[in-house]
Design a protein around this motif. Sequence first.
Motif, PDB file in Angstrom:
ATOM      1  N   LEU A 106      -5.908   0.352  -3.932  1.00 35.67           N
ATOM      2  CA  LEU A 106      -5.178  -0.452  -4.957  1.00 35.67           C
ATOM      3  C   LEU A 106      -4.781  -1.835  -4.089  1.00 35.67           C
ATOM      4  CD1 LEU A 106      -3.194   1.077  -7.610  1.00 35.67           C
ATOM      5  CD2 LEU A 106      -5.012  -0.191  -7.873  1.00 35.67           C
ATOM      6  N   PHE A 107      -4.003  -1.693  -3.054  1.00 35.56           N
ATOM      7  CA  PHE A 107      -3.551  -2.973  -2.319  1.00 35.56           C
ATOM      8  C   PHE A 107      -4.766  -3.632  -1.916  1.00 35.56           C
ATOM      9  CE2 PHE A 107       0.849  -1.370  -1.200  1.00 35.56           C
ATOM     10  CZ  PHE A 107       1.279  -1.334  -2.533  1.00 35.56           C
ATOM     11  N   VAL A 160      -0.338  -7.053   2.715  1.00 34.63           N
ATOM     12  CA  VAL A 160       0.305  -5.933   2.614  1.00 34.63           C
ATOM     13  C   VAL A 160      -0.762  -4.779   2.334  1.00 34.63           C
ATOM     14  CG1 VAL A 160       1.886  -4.595   1.414  1.00 34.63           C
ATOM     15  CG2 VAL A 160       2.463  -6.839   1.726  1.00 34.63           C
ATOM     16  N   THR A 161      -0.880  -4.074   3.397  1.00 35.90           N
ATOM     17  CA  THR A 161      -2.155  -3.113   3.182  1.00 35.90           C
ATOM     18  C   THR A 161      -1.824  -1.650   3.231  1.00 35.90           C
ATOM     19  OG1 THR A 161      -2.417  -3.092   5.791  1.00 35.90           O
ATOM     20  CG2 THR A 161      -3.381  -4.780   4.655  1.00 35.90           C
ATOM     21  N   CYS A 162      -2.612  -0.707   3.015  1.00 38.06           N
ATOM     22  CA  CYS A 162      -2.263   0.690   2.978  1.00 38.06           C
ATOM     23  C   CYS A 162      -3.741   1.362   3.278  1.00 38.06           C
ATOM     24  CB  CYS A 162      -1.746   1.175   1.577  1.00 38.06           C
ATOM     25  SG  CYS A 162      -2.856   1.188   0.396  1.00 38.06           S
ATOM     26  N   LEU A 200      -6.240  -5.396  -4.535  1.00 41.80           N
ATOM     27  CA  LEU A 200      -5.570  -6.650  -4.987  1.00 41.80           C
ATOM     28  C   LEU A 200      -5.945  -7.614  -4.191  1.00 41.80           C
ATOM     29  CD1 LEU A 200      -2.159  -4.781  -6.080  1.00 41.80           C
ATOM     30  CD2 LEU A 200      -3.708  -6.054  -7.644  1.00 41.80           C
ATOM     31  N   MET A 201      -5.828  -7.498  -2.671  1.00 38.74           N
ATOM     32  CA  MET A 201      -6.158  -8.451  -1.942  1.00 38.74           C
ATOM     33  C   MET A 201      -7.604  -9.147  -1.972  1.00 38.74           C
ATOM     34  SD  MET A 201      -3.589  -7.173   1.178  1.00 38.74           S
ATOM     35  CE  MET A 201      -4.635  -8.208   2.388  1.00 38.74           C
ATOM     36  N   PRO A 242      -1.404   4.481  -3.022  1.00 38.42           N
ATOM     37  CA  PRO A 242      -2.133   3.524  -3.612  1.00 38.42           C
ATOM     38  C   PRO A 242      -3.607   3.753  -3.656  1.00 38.42           C
ATOM     39  CG  PRO A 242      -0.381   2.310  -2.344  1.00 38.42           C
ATOM     40  CD  PRO A 242      -0.396   3.747  -1.946  1.00 38.42           C
ATOM     41  N   GLY A 243      -3.817   4.332  -2.747  1.00 37.44           N
ATOM     42  CA  GLY A 243      -5.680   4.453  -2.448  1.00 37.44           C
ATOM     43  C   GLY A 243      -6.005   3.272  -1.964  1.00 37.44           C
TER      44      GLY A 243
END
Lengths: 424, 772
Positions: A54-55, A43-45, A58-59, A51-52
């Motif tokens: 953040l994702f 799940v990317t952004c 996390l990944m 979330p800047g």
Amino acid sequence: MQVKGQSELPSDKMDVNQAKQEHLLALKVMRLTKPTLFTNMPVTCEDRDLPGDLFGQLMREDPSTIKGAETLMLGEMLTLPQNFGNIFLGETFSSYISVHNDSNQVVKDILVKADLQTSSQRLNLSASNSAVAELRPECCIDDVIHHEVKEIGTHILVCAVSYTTQSGDKLYFRKFFKFQVLKPLDVKTKFYNAETDEVFLEAQIQNITTSPMFMEKVSLEPSMMYNVTELNTVTLGEGSESTFGKMAYLQPMDTRQYLYCLKPKPEFAEKAGVIKGVTVIGKLDIVWKTNLGERGRLQTSQLQRMAPGYGDVRLSLELIPDTVSLEEPFDIICKITNCSERTMDLVLEMCNTRSVHWCGVSGRQLGKLSPSASLSIPLKLLSSVQGLQSISGLRLTDTFLKRTYEYDDIAQVCVVCPYLGPES
Amino acid sequence: MNSTEDAAKRPLTLDIEGVRNDEPQTSAPSQAATISSQSSATDTLFSQPNVTDTLFQEESIDLDVEAFVSPQDDSAASGSVMDRLNDQMMESVMISDSPNSEDDEVPIDSLLEQVEDKERLDPEEPDEEKKKEIEEDTKCGVNQSTPDTAGELEEASVVEEEEEAEAEATAEEKPDEACGKEPISVIQAGPGTPTPGSPKVQETKLDMGIAVAKEEPIPVCTIFKQGTQPTVHALVPDGFQPTLIKSPSFGSSNSETPHKLAPLVCQPSPSLSKFFADNGSINPASDFFDSFTTSSSFISVSNPNAESPKSPDRHPGPQDISRPKPLTGPAEPVVSMTKLQTVFSGSDDPFASALSMSEVDRRYDAWLPSEETRRVLISVATQQVNPLYVERERLSMPGLKFDNLQGDAVKELMVRFLGDQAATKRQVLTANSVEQNFLGLKQLISTKNWRAAVDLTGRLLTAHGQGYGKSGQASNHTSDSLQLWFVRLALLVKLTLFQNAELEFEPFGNLDQPDLYYEFYPAVYPGRRGSMVPFSMRVLHAELPQYLNKPQESLDRLHSMRSVCQKILANLEEGLAEDGSTMTLAQENRQASVQLWRSRLSRVMYSMANCLLMMKDYVLAVATYHSIIQYEPQQSVQLLSGIGRIFLQIGDIKTAEKYFQEVDKACQEKGPAQDTAVLMNSFVSIPFLILQANNNAAVCLLYLGRLKESLGQLESLVQQDPVLYLHESVLFNLTTMYELESSRSTQKKQALLEAVACREGDSFNTQCLKLL
């Protein structure tokens, strides 16, 4: 897992039993199918989103992702099998058998036995049949068993453990593990007899499992009478390419057609006319692989084919032109083979049809022909009609038995008019 | 097993096989079979000589018992022995017939079906049973004229020897059986299964909800006034917290997804929503939103990452809905429909140029709406239509479909297994314990408290007028509200609550409604154009159906996204702006734009490849991964090795090897220096590599029969570096080994739970601990 008999027991009886002493050893069995690769869910952004980074962070911090390509789903971590899965004929059944000392006393003379009961036999799968002298608390006896499954239907793994307690009591317990072996492939075959002695075998192989199958090898092992040519590749320049494309795997329920050409070996070809009735062609050898190289192998039973019947005398053509001129004689060479068990004395008659006229003497004596022997006769004929003409009207009579064999529609020739060219 | 019945049941069995199957039973030509099988030492034989005629046309080759007689096969006594064995088993333990004969699919939960000996089930008549068994065993031994005989007899004698011990044991073995029933490496009870503990859990949860509401009266909030309470039938209250189930390789259990997900649907907490609905007019909730509402009209949430120029003073707050919009359009000149695209970019019009969008906004927000949507947007921009009067069906009217996801599966497990006392030690951030704004949200996300984060997005969206039950009611979007939606939906997907995500995605349709574009709000975003929906949300939207067993839909959406990306890239190449309007872009801006859209295109391609991989369409998946290399050359190593792994998964070891060699070569070409640079860039830290190697080595050890070593290795690693090693996949392997090792696996798993509890957030997938 269901043990239905269990629920039928009155509950008070169970309580009584539970109050009693447990077994000191515990037996655990796990089927070792090949591990699977851990898949993660990307799940990317983008940096500009709420979330800047953040994702993304996390990944990247997730050990199961592919570093540098976190959006790639298929990871590198191996995970142990989570369920029994399916087992198919030809695959290898592997299982971990662990006997663990749950108690706080040393247990002696432990004998672990693993048998596989099939519908036809009982096999001992344990690596060793000798007893282990002693097993300390928290220790275990490990065994990995392998068995290539050769039967379909119910299999029962019977694990028996016997041991002696410190107080000298001899204890024994068994556990049964039942599983079904399924059929992985559906194979259908079809034979085509060529005008020559060649036989074409078409084999349809269908994957009836629920997972993709990589077909590592599908080959026809011919019987001693035949040589085989596989017709499943197309030669392109230097290399050859499989007719099934680059990736040789079969999706569930997909069927693939394999084609083979079988040619009788020269020593049998001579007697080709003699090959009759049921003949053994050979058998298909199929090797496949599934997840992480889990291997399976099957051979079909001997494929049998009913050789086309030629009667007592077989007449085949050795030479015939494809195109002839109208009203011009042309030559053919016939081969006559005695397929019967007795000697024949043959007379050849030639009967003209509306379009085909034989040249030469009809009612000629061919002489004696012993069993399996053959002779070649050159014949001359001409056609009075243009177009595709069928050659018919040969009659062979066996003077011993006064039996006449008729040969019509032996072959076709194309009759053209040679004068057409200059006129037009 | 009755083989006649078996043959009849098997769906794909052909007639011939049925016939052959029957024969050994009825007329018992077992001699023939024996002879044939013995005569072939290595070959499998066609063993039924009496089947002839049917064989020669379209023949089905029997891959059956008879055809694949094993070399060592001894079928002399086979049928009878097996039958008797089965008869006995049937009587005594009633082995449930496996569904396999009907269907190829074995239920996922069936590990080895394990059946206890009958003698232990019938402890009242142990003597009789024993006799039977001895009889049975000896018979087997006699009948089977096999090398096995020795073994059989041995066993029988064991039984005899231990007759006394047995008598005792029969009773003693009872408890062992109870634990023996436990499937090894099987998730016994799904989270949806009502378990004794669950109702209690729910009760306390409701109590909490009410308590919270009573403590904090809620302020007047017009948006809550009508509070239509939608009945969400799909949300079946199961009395259990939605725990995420993510099978470590959900690719393989694809078909199971909907099934597994069913109980996961969140239950709208009735307490809170009802409270809002009923009491909205009595204004008891005055403080509820105080923490994050600065005025009653809107929330001052702002996305610090968006560099967009904020609309001067106000966002359209919830209360704005009822007010008519000021009709001061940004661009007064009436333009013809065709020229509209250039309406804001005329450089000679000082007014328009003042309003011209920032480069970055245009680049990131560009999107190509459908023709219909475009027409609406044009008519809004040209003031032919007031946005307020656009048909409601055309608008997205999202609203929360559930609220209060709050829950902490880890804590629940702790309460259950370690007691309330221990559970109090578990401290995680909740939606209440952080600032009620984007900062708090980010804090929750980075601490992996995604459930709490979802709750917080719910609150923020509620304040925005798109709260629970507001679906289908008109509301205005802002770029921030859509970012909130994106975060919420992304987290739901991350939590594998796919159905919830789908429900909330629904009002957004295809993400193409006119109100999802900036042009729809000329007053709020004067001069701004493009999509309010972030690109990542589109990706998420496209990816979602594949997790719900609708991969085809995912592919469709991804394909249309890809074509938009390609069109935009084509526009840029032609010297146009992203959306195809004529606009002069500075070279560096154009370059930046091309770069952005290429990376977006590659992101879509990745999703397509992933989706194809899930569909097991390996040919297309490999081709797609291959094609990504041209967009992301720096990822070629990872991609090639990924393709190698796909081949490994199919079983094509040779091709896999070829790819791995290619990876090797590529790595060497890059050279060690550059390699480290790559490593640094992509945050590949050595510990990660070591973790993977360790985990995989431990798995291999197990396959070699070295369980203790394997366990020891993983355990010590988890203790050494819990932060790194408390990963789902490692824990899953560890718990599986615990289960195999000892009957006391639960205790060991509880120790893991404790380790997890002090480190992981509420989004931890407790499934991998296999405690339930």
